[in-house]
Design a protein around this motif. Structure first.
Motif, short mmCIF file in Angstrom:
data_model
loop_
_atom_site.label_atom_id
_atom_site.label_comp_id
_atom_site.label_asym_id
_atom_site.label_seq_id
_atom_site.Cartn_x
_atom_site.Cartn_y
_atom_site.Cartn_z
N TRP A 88 0.09 -13.60 -18.70
CA TRP A 88 -0.30 -14.99 -18.45
C TRP A 88 0.80 -15.76 -17.73
O TRP A 88 1.98 -15.59 -18.03
N PRO B 155 -4.26 -16.43 -16.04
CA PRO B 155 -3.70 -15.07 -16.02
C PRO B 155 -3.00 -14.78 -14.70
O PRO B 155 -3.35 -15.35 -13.65
N GLU C 181 -0.35 -19.29 -20.85
CA GLU C 181 -1.11 -18.59 -21.88
C GLU C 181 -1.84 -19.56 -22.78
O GLU C 181 -1.27 -20.53 -23.27
N PRO C 182 -3.14 -19.29 -23.04
CA PRO C 182 -4.02 -18.24 -22.52
C PRO C 182 -5.04 -18.81 -21.54
O PRO C 182 -6.25 -18.58 -21.67
#
Length: 533
Positions: free
Chosen positions: A319, A326, A322-323
């Motif tokens: 990542w 990506p 995150e999340p």
């Protein structure tokens, strides 16, 4: 060894005048020596800057350290396996005191001063016979256009490369007889590997092609067939079969595809001084090339069986934020006008550049490229300063319509790779693309697919800022443009005012491919700063 130590070592090599590059340290054993840079050829001619080295190991803190050999580092190396000293002695060569490392596989890299003229790469400069229980002795050369793995890199065996004679010792000139031997072997191999006329093509296709010659041979074969105007996809398919059957060990297919694309760009000419883009007709070709082979990355038909799929180890998602974002992903941040999407995106950009959490969620520090195609440079600067941008932050801003500077996707790709950019911010998509009808899915696909390619090929997260329809809509239907836009992105982040339009509340909803991404966050916008409630 931890990431910071690897960075310190790479910087030390750089200060010695050598050319360090990041290498893979994970995955299959046969792939661990490969450069992490998709195109590392420029560093065969010129060394990276210190800042580039820092950015590489910030992005890949566990990367092994490679040293590009040849004139760029003013040194070349012998790669010794087994009892190679006996082979050298038999040819009248005695190794002097010079920086020497022990490889993780039990061999040695012996470094010498570069003589000032090209030293070719070559495998099997000398080869001996294997004895029972011992590896066959062999001497290879790593010269111009090659590289070695340097200490303290981690070998696939679990052992680390280590210096036997430290690099603080001066590089010795090549011992008597060595340069003559290299020259004679290169001449002999060249005569054997390149028969007269085009018969070398047959010999190259039949193989075997050893590891040190695969890239050069792939480039020559690609150039040979593309110059004869064979279609690029056919050349790629033929060379993929060649890479599996004639190369020992097999050549990495992604590396091969990059080589074929690069040679194809060279053969098909230049567009406005930028290699890699062919005119597809009409003014739109200047900025967005038509997608090749459909949506997203160029690909070939390679079905994988259920058994192969199940045997593969699952890869964890890497990542940038995150999340939510990506690596190598295409994402969309959509909101109605004046809701605060640019404020959100610029605050995220500064957080990524500094490697600090955003809205309580971690970021991975890396370079940020902001394409502010509808902002005045003054406003971009003030906004970034407000969010705490520092002079040393790896933030790069293009504040102008891209048409005015003839920026192409190829140019963007090269910049992202060279500067270690992990987040590309496009503000806004509506001012970037050139569609006559944004509700026409075919046009949307043609314009956005290259941006998806940019993300996939560079590993950067590409975030597109876009507007919502005045009428709104649920589950992505409020995003302006054809439905294909929503289908192309990996993540859609939808920013809206709080219930009843309450200030300063905001709701961030996410729609995408990742189960770990929260579906809704409640935020507060307070004096141009977002906080998670």
């Amino acid at each position: 060894m931890s990431g910071p130590d690897l960075l310190v070592t790479a910087l030390d090599y750089h200060q010695r005048g050598w050319c360090p590059i990041p290498l893979r340290s994970r995955g299959k054993v046969e792939n661990r020596k490969r450069p992490l840079l998709r195109e590392w050829e420029p560093y065969q001619r010129s060394r990276p800057t210190e800042e580039e080295v820092r950015q590489w190991w910030r992005r890949w803190p566990d990367a092994n350290v490679g040293l590009v050999t040849g004139a760029v580092s003013r040194m070349f190396a012998l790669d010794l396996d087994g009892d190679a000293d006996a082979l050298l002695h038999a040819n009248g060569i005695t190794l002097p005191e010079t920086p020497t490392s022990e490889t993780g596989g039990g061999g040695r890299h012996v470094l010498f001063e570069h003589p000032g003229y090209p030293i070719p790469n070559g495998v099997k400069l000398l080869v001996g016979r294997a004895t029972k229980g011992a590896k066959a002795p062999q001497v290879d050369v790593r010269g111009d256009g090659g590289y070695i793995v340097a200490p303290p890199s981690l070998h696939g065996s679990g052992r680390r490369y280590a210096w036997r004679i430290a690099p603080t010792a001066p590089l010795a000139p090549a011992p008597p007889g060595l340069l003559e031997l290299i020259r004679d072997r290169a001449r002999d191999q060249g005569a054997a590997e390149r028969p007269p006329d085009s018969s070398w093509v047959v010999a190259a296709l039949r193989g075997p092609v050893p590891e040190g010659q695969r890239n050069d041979t792939a480039a020559r074969l690609a150039g040979h067939f593309l110059a004869k105007r064979y279609p690029e996809d056919e050349v790629a398919a033929v060379l993929e079969l060649w890479a599996r059957t004639a190369c020992h060990p097999p050549m990495d297919l992604r590396e091969l595809q990059t080589t074929v694309r690069s040679i194809a760009r060279r053969e098909h000419g230049r567009l406005e001084g930028c290699p890699g883009l062919r005119r597809a007709g009409g003014p739109q070709s200047d900025s967005i090339p038509p997608p090749r082979g459909g949506v997203g990355n160029e690909s070939n038909f390679r079905p994988v069986s259920a058994a192969e799929l199940l045997a593969r180890e699952p890869e964890a998602v890497a990542w940038v934020w995150e999340p939510f974002l990506p690596e190598g992903g295409l994402a969309l941040l959509a909101a109605f006008m004046k809701v605060g999407k640019s404020t959100f995106a610029y605050a995220l950009a500064v957080a990524v550049a500094q490697g600090r959490p955003f809205l309580g969620y971690p970021t991975r520090q890396g370079g940020v490229l902001i394409l502010a195609v509808e902002e005045h440079p003054r406003d971009v600067k003030l906004r970034l300063q407000r969010f705490g941008m520092r002079p040393e932050d790896p933030i790069y801003v293009h504040a102008a319509p891209l048409e005015s500077t003839r920026v192409t996707l190829h140019t963007l790709r090269e910049f992202v790779l060279e500067r270690g950019v992990s987040l590309v911010l496009l503000d806004t998509l509506g001012r970037f693309w050139r569609v006559t009808d944004e509700n026409a899915n075919a046009e949307v696909v043609r314009q956005v697919s290259p941006l998806l390619d940019l993300a996939r090929e560079t590993g950067a997260a590409v975030l597109l800022i876009h507007h919502e329809r005045k009428s709104g809509g649920e589950d992505g239907r409020g995003i302006r443009g054809g439905s294909a836009l929503f289908g192309l992105v990996d993540q859609a982040l939808l920013l809206d005012r709080g219930q009843g339009g309450a200030e300063p509340r905001r709701v961030l909803r996410t729609l995408g491919r990742y189960d770990e991404t929260p579906r809704e966050l409640i935020l507060e916008l307070d004096e141009d700063e977002y906080r998670l409630l």
